[in-house]
Design a protein around this motif. Structure first.
Motif, PDB file in Angstrom:
ATOM      1  N   VAL A   1       9.768   4.618   4.233  1.00 56.12           N
ATOM      2  CA  VAL A   1       9.524   6.060   4.116  1.00 56.12           C
ATOM      3  C   VAL A   1      10.489   6.635   3.084  1.00 56.12           C
ATOM      4  N   PHE A   2       9.985   7.447   2.152  1.00 55.24           N
ATOM      5  CA  PHE A   2      10.839   8.078   1.137  1.00 55.24           C
ATOM      6  C   PHE A   2      10.632   9.589   1.178  1.00 55.24           C
ATOM      7  N   ARG A   3      11.554  10.313   0.591  1.00 57.42           N
ATOM      8  CA  ARG A   3      11.502  11.777   0.600  1.00 57.42           C
ATOM      9  C   ARG A   3      10.341  12.277  -0.246  1.00 57.42           C
ATOM     10  N   ARG A   4       9.559  13.172   0.314  1.00 58.75           N
ATOM     11  CA  ARG A   4       8.370  13.708  -0.350  1.00 58.75           C
ATOM     12  C   ARG A   4       8.705  14.298  -1.722  1.00 58.75           C
ATOM     13  N   GLY A   5       7.922  13.907  -2.725  1.00 63.80           N
ATOM     14  CA  GLY A   5       8.080  14.467  -4.067  1.00 63.80           C
ATOM     15  C   GLY A   5       9.239  13.895  -4.864  1.00 63.80           C
ATOM     16  N   ASP A   6       9.989  12.959  -4.299  1.00 63.18           N
ATOM     17  CA  ASP A   6      11.164  12.380  -4.972  1.00 63.18           C
ATOM     18  C   ASP A   6      10.725  11.144  -5.751  1.00 63.18           C
ATOM     19  N   ILE A   7      10.518  11.303  -7.053  1.00 63.99           N
ATOM     20  CA  ILE A   7      10.023  10.206  -7.878  1.00 63.99           C
ATOM     21  C   ILE A   7      11.014   9.060  -7.927  1.00 63.99           C
ATOM     22  N   GLU A   8      12.302   9.363  -8.023  1.00 69.15           N
ATOM     23  CA  GLU A   8      13.317   8.309  -8.084  1.00 69.15           C
ATOM     24  C   GLU A   8      13.381   7.518  -6.780  1.00 69.15           C
TER      25      GLU A   8
ATOM     26  N   VAL B   1       4.377   2.003   1.917  1.00 69.65           N
ATOM     27  CA  VAL B   1       5.408   2.922   1.426  1.00 69.65           C
ATOM     28  C   VAL B   1       4.802   4.317   1.455  1.00 69.65           C
ATOM     29  N   VAL B   2       5.381   5.214   2.262  1.00 70.72           N
ATOM     30  CA  VAL B   2       4.781   6.535   2.468  1.00 70.72           C
ATOM     31  C   VAL B   2       5.827   7.632   2.344  1.00 70.72           C
ATOM     32  N   SER B   3       5.369   8.844   2.040  1.00 70.87           N
ATOM     33  CA  SER B   3       6.265  10.003   2.010  1.00 70.87           C
ATOM     34  C   SER B   3       6.654  10.379   3.434  1.00 70.87           C
ATOM     35  N   ASP B   4       7.702  11.175   3.546  1.00 71.10           N
ATOM     36  CA  ASP B   4       8.255  11.484   4.872  1.00 71.10           C
ATOM     37  C   ASP B   4       7.626  12.708   5.531  1.00 71.10           C
ATOM     38  N   ILE B   5       6.452  13.132   5.081  1.00 67.10           N
ATOM     39  CA  ILE B   5       5.800  14.241   5.783  1.00 67.10           C
ATOM     40  C   ILE B   5       5.487  13.793   7.213  1.00 67.10           C
ATOM     41  N   PRO B   6       5.517  14.710   8.179  1.00 66.76           N
ATOM     42  CA  PRO B   6       5.330  14.307   9.591  1.00 66.76           C
ATOM     43  C   PRO B   6       4.033  13.552   9.850  1.00 66.76           C
ATOM     44  N   GLU B   7       2.965  13.917   9.140  1.00 69.44           N
ATOM     45  CA  GLU B   7       1.673  13.286   9.388  1.00 69.44           C
ATOM     46  C   GLU B   7       1.677  11.805   9.028  1.00 69.44           C
ATOM     47  N   CYS B   8       2.542  11.388   8.107  1.00 73.89           N
ATOM     48  CA  CYS B   8       2.693   9.962   7.778  1.00 73.89           C
ATOM     49  C   CYS B   8       3.779   9.311   8.633  1.00 73.89           C
ATOM     50  N   ALA B   9       4.916   9.991   8.762  1.00 70.50           N
ATOM     51  CA  ALA B   9       6.043   9.412   9.498  1.00 70.50           C
ATOM     52  C   ALA B   9       5.698   9.170  10.969  1.00 70.50           C
ATOM     53  N   GLU B  10       4.917  10.064  11.573  1.00 75.99           N
ATOM     54  CA  GLU B  10       4.515   9.871  12.966  1.00 75.99           C
ATOM     55  C   GLU B  10       3.662   8.621  13.129  1.00 75.99           C
ATOM     56  N   VAL B  11       2.859   8.325  12.137  1.00 72.87           N
ATOM     57  CA  VAL B  11       1.967   7.169  12.217  1.00 72.87           C
ATOM     58  C   VAL B  11       2.747   5.870  12.116  1.00 72.87           C
ATOM     59  N   VAL B  12       3.611   5.746  11.113  1.00 73.22           N
ATOM     60  CA  VAL B  12       4.242   4.447  10.825  1.00 73.22           C
ATOM     61  C   VAL B  12       5.480   4.178  11.665  1.00 73.22           C
ATOM     62  N   GLU B  13       6.140   5.233  12.160  1.00 72.82           N
ATOM     63  CA  GLU B  13       7.414   5.082  12.878  1.00 72.82           C
ATOM     64  C   GLU B  13       8.391   4.266  12.018  1.00 72.82           C
ATOM     65  N   ASP B  14       8.848   3.124  12.522  1.00 73.59           N
ATOM     66  CA  ASP B  14       9.782   2.310  11.732  1.00 73.59           C
ATOM     67  C   ASP B  14       9.107   1.075  11.147  1.00 73.59           C
TER      68      ASP B  14
ATOM     69  N   TYR C   1       0.872  -1.177   0.000  1.00 74.31           N
ATOM     70  CA  TYR C   1       0.000   0.000   0.000  1.00 74.31           C
ATOM     71  C   TYR C   1       0.905   1.223   0.000  1.00 74.31           C
ATOM     72  N   THR C   2       0.613   2.206  -0.849  1.00 75.95           N
ATOM     73  CA  THR C   2       1.462   3.395  -0.907  1.00 75.95           C
ATOM     74  C   THR C   2       0.653   4.674  -0.775  1.00 75.95           C
ATOM     75  N   LEU C   3       1.229   5.633  -0.069  1.00 76.44           N
ATOM     76  CA  LEU C   3       0.608   6.944   0.131  1.00 76.44           C
ATOM     77  C   LEU C   3       1.697   8.008  -0.008  1.00 76.44           C
ATOM     78  N   PRO C   4       1.914   8.518  -1.233  1.00 74.56           N
ATOM     79  CA  PRO C   4       3.019   9.458  -1.474  1.00 74.56           C
ATOM     80  C   PRO C   4       2.638  10.925  -1.296  1.00 74.56           C
ATOM     81  N   SER C   5       1.858  11.236  -0.280  1.00 74.19           N
ATOM     82  CA  SER C   5       1.219  12.557  -0.137  1.00 74.19           C
ATOM     83  C   SER C   5       2.201  13.693   0.120  1.00 74.19           C
ATOM     84  N   ASP C   6       1.803  14.872  -0.360  1.00 72.10           N
ATOM     85  CA  ASP C   6       2.482  16.130  -0.012  1.00 72.10           C
ATOM     86  C   ASP C   6       1.871  16.743   1.246  1.00 72.10           C
TER      87      ASP C   6
END
Length: 459
Positions: free
Chosen positions: A403-410, A386-399, A362-367
Motif C-alpha cells: 500500500v502506498f500513499r495516494r497520489g504519491d508518484i515517488e 500494489v494499491v493506493s491507501d484510500i480506505p476502499e482499497c486498504a480495507e480489501v487488502v489488509e496486510d 497488479y496495481t490500482l493507484p486510484s484516488d
C-alpha cells in the motif's frame, strides 16, 4: 395446477421432476416458494405413502393442505436463509451480460444467483452501444441465465444515457408487478421516488460517491447529487460497499446504511497463449492495470512512476474509456517514448483471464473507488498487488498487498522498483492471496444478505 399435473403424468413419483417443472412454469401453491414446495411435497409423499396414487390424490389435497404445512416449511426455509419467491426489478446498470464496469458485474452476479433461488428477476438494460465500441455489443437478448432482460429508451449521449435510461426504467417499474425495485448507483436514484409512490419496496445500492468522479460536468454532478438525496429520503434500505461510504452517509445525512461488500469467485489460472500471440507477453513479464480509463483510477501517476522504474518488464494498461476518450488519448501521449507501455483497449473473456493469471504485479493507484472488483479479481488469481491507501482499497487488502500513499508518484515508483528487484517479496504477497480474498468475500453471502434485506421492513 396444470404444470404439476403435467409433470406427474410424465413420470409419477419423481419429485425432482415435479420440482423442476414447478419452477419452470412458475406454479405456486398459496405463498409457497419453490424450496417450500419441494419440502412440503416430500413431507406428504413420505407421510401418506401414496407413491402409486400420487397423481390423483396429491393434486386434490395439495391446495388446501399445503397452505397449512407451508407455514412450517416457510419458517424452516427462512431460518436457513431462503426467501419466498419475489418479483424483483433492477435498474441503473448499463446492460447485462457485460463487463463495462463494476456495477454491471454486480447486477449480473446478483440477478442470476437470485434467479437460481426461484426469484423472478427483470433487469432493465440501457439502449445504445457498449461504451468501448459496438463491436462488443452482445445483441438484443431477452433472457440471460433465467433473468428477463428488457431494453429501455436511451439518449445515447454523455451525461444523458444514464439519466434517460433510469427515467424510463423507473416508470416501467412503477407500473410493473414487482415486489422489489433495486436501484444501482447514485444517479439513477433520482427517480427512486416514483416506484416508491406506487407502493414498491425500493432498495438503493451506492457503488461509490459518483458525484466526486472527475469525468462529470456541473449538470451531471448536480443530477447525481439529486439521486443521492432521493436515495436518502425515499429508499427503504441503502446498501453501501465500504465503511468509508457508510460513514459519509451517517455524517452527512444521519442515515443508517447496510454494509454489504461485493463478492468474488475463485478462478482457475490460464497459461499465457493469446497474450503472447497478441502482445508478446509472458508469465511474470509485465505489470498490469485492468480497469476503466478514467481520471480517478490514478493512471497518470502510474505512467509517470513506471517510466522511472528500471526494469525490462512491461506495463500493460488494459481497459476501455467510459465517456473519457480525451483522457485516454492523454494517457497514450504520456506513454510516448516508452515502448514498454502497452495499451490493449477493452478486454474480456480468455484474454482478461490470461492477463490476470500471468501478471507479475497488479496495481490500482486510484484516488476514488466504491469497492474495486478488479482488485478482488486480481487477488483471486494470486497476484501481488500494489494499491493506493484510500480506505476502499486498504480495507480489501489488509496486510496482503503493498500500500502506498495516494497520489504519491515517488512512493509508487519505489514500491514497483522494490518488487521488480526482489522476486521473493513479490512471491510472498502472491502466496495465499486467493485463499485470503475468496474467504473474505463471497457472492453467495452477498445474495443471502441482500435477500434478507428485501424481506425485512425498515425500522
Amino acid at each position: 395446477m396444470t404444470a404439476l399435473n403435467t409433470a406427474m403424468k410424465e413420470k409419477p413419483g419423481s419429485m425432482s421432476l415435479i420440482y423442476n417443472k414447478a419452477i419452470l412454469h412458475r406454479a405456486r401453491f398459496g405463498a409457497l416458494c419453490p424450496s417450500c414446495l419441494y419440502l412440503s411435497c416430500h413431507f406428504f409423499r413420505k407421510f401418506l405413502e401414496i407413491r402409486q396414487y400420487s397423481c390423483g390424490i396429491f393434486v386434490i389435497l395439495s391446495k388446501n393442505l399445503l397452505r397449512n404445512i407451508g407455514t412450517i416449511s416457510v419458517r424452516y426455509c427462512l431460518k436457513v436463509g431462503i426467501i419466498m419467491s419475489k418479483k424483483i426489478a433492477m435498474l441503473g446498470h448499463k446492460r447485462i451480460p457485460s463487463r463495462e464496469g463494476g456495477v454491471e458485474v454486480v447486477v449480473e452476479e446478483l440477478s442470476t444467483r437470485m434467479a437460481l433461488r426461484g426469484c423472478e428477476v427483470t433487469c432493465y438494460n440501457r439502449g445504445g452501444h457498449h461504451v468501448s465500441g459496438k463491436e462488443f455489443d452482445q445483441g438484443d437478448l431477452k433472457e440471460y441465465k433465467g433473468v428477463k432482460l428488457k431494453n429501455v429508451f436511451t439518449i445515447d449521449k454523455k451525461g444523458l444515457a444514464a439519466m434517460s435510461a433510469s427515467f424510463f426504467a423507473a416508470i416501467r417499474c412503477a407500473f410493473g408487478k414487482y415486489d422489489i425495485v433495486h436501484f444501482h448507483a447514485e444517479g439513477p436514484c433520482a427517480m427512486l421516488w416514483l416506484p416508491k409512490l406506487f407502493g414498491k419496496r425500493c432498495i438503493a445500492t451506492v457503488h461509490g460517491l459518483d458525484h466526486k468522479r472527475a469525468k462529470w460536468g456541473r449538470f451531471a454532478g448536480a443530477y447525481i447529487m439529486l439521486g443521492e438525496k432521493c436515495a436518502v429520503k425515499f429508499a427503504d434500505e441503502i446498501i453501501v460497499l465500504s465503511r468509508g461510504v457508510q460513514k459519509y452517509f451517517k455524517d452527512t445525512y444521519g442515515r443508517d446504511t447496510r454494509l454489504i461488500p461485493n463478492g468474488i469467485s475463485r478462478r482457475p489460472a490460464r497459461k499465457a497463449d493469446l497474450i503472447t500471440k497478441e502482445y508478446g507477453l509472458t508469465k511474470d513479464g509485465y505489470i498490469l492495470f485492468l480497469g476503466r480509463l478514467v481520471p480517478e483510477k490514478g493512471l497518470t501517476y502510474l505512467i509517470e512512476a513506471f517510466k522511472q522504474v528500471k526494469t525490462d518488464k512491461k506495463l500493460v494498461v488494459a481497459g476501455g474509456s467510459s465517456d473519457t476518450n480525451d483522457f485516454a488519448d492523454k494517457l497514450r501521449e504520456m506513454a510516448l517514448g516508452d515502448e514498454r507501455i502497452i495499451f490493449t483497449g477493452f478486454v474480456q473473456g480468455r484474454m482478461k483471464h490470461e492477463l490476470y493469471s500471468n501478471a507479475y504485479i497488479y496495481t490500482l493507484p486510484s484516488d476514488l473507488e466504491g469497492m474495486p472488483l478488479s482488485l478482488l479479481e486480481a487477488m483471486c488469481y494470486n497476484n501481488c498487488c500494489v494499491v493506493s491507501d484510500i480506505p476502499e482499497c486498504a480495507e480489501v487488502v489488509e496486510d496482503k498487498a503493498v500500500v502506498f500513499r495516494r497520489g504519491d508518484i515517488e512512493a509508487l515508483r519505489g514500491a514497483l522498483q522494490r518488487l521488480c528487484d526482489d522476486p521473493e517479496e513479490a512471491k510472498r504477497y502472491k502466496d495465499g492471496a486467493a485463499d485470503f480474498i475468496c474467504g473474505k468475500y463471497n457472492w453467495d453471502d452477498v445474495v443471502d444478505k441482500t435477500l434478507e434485506l428485501y424481506k425485512n421492513k425498515r425500522s
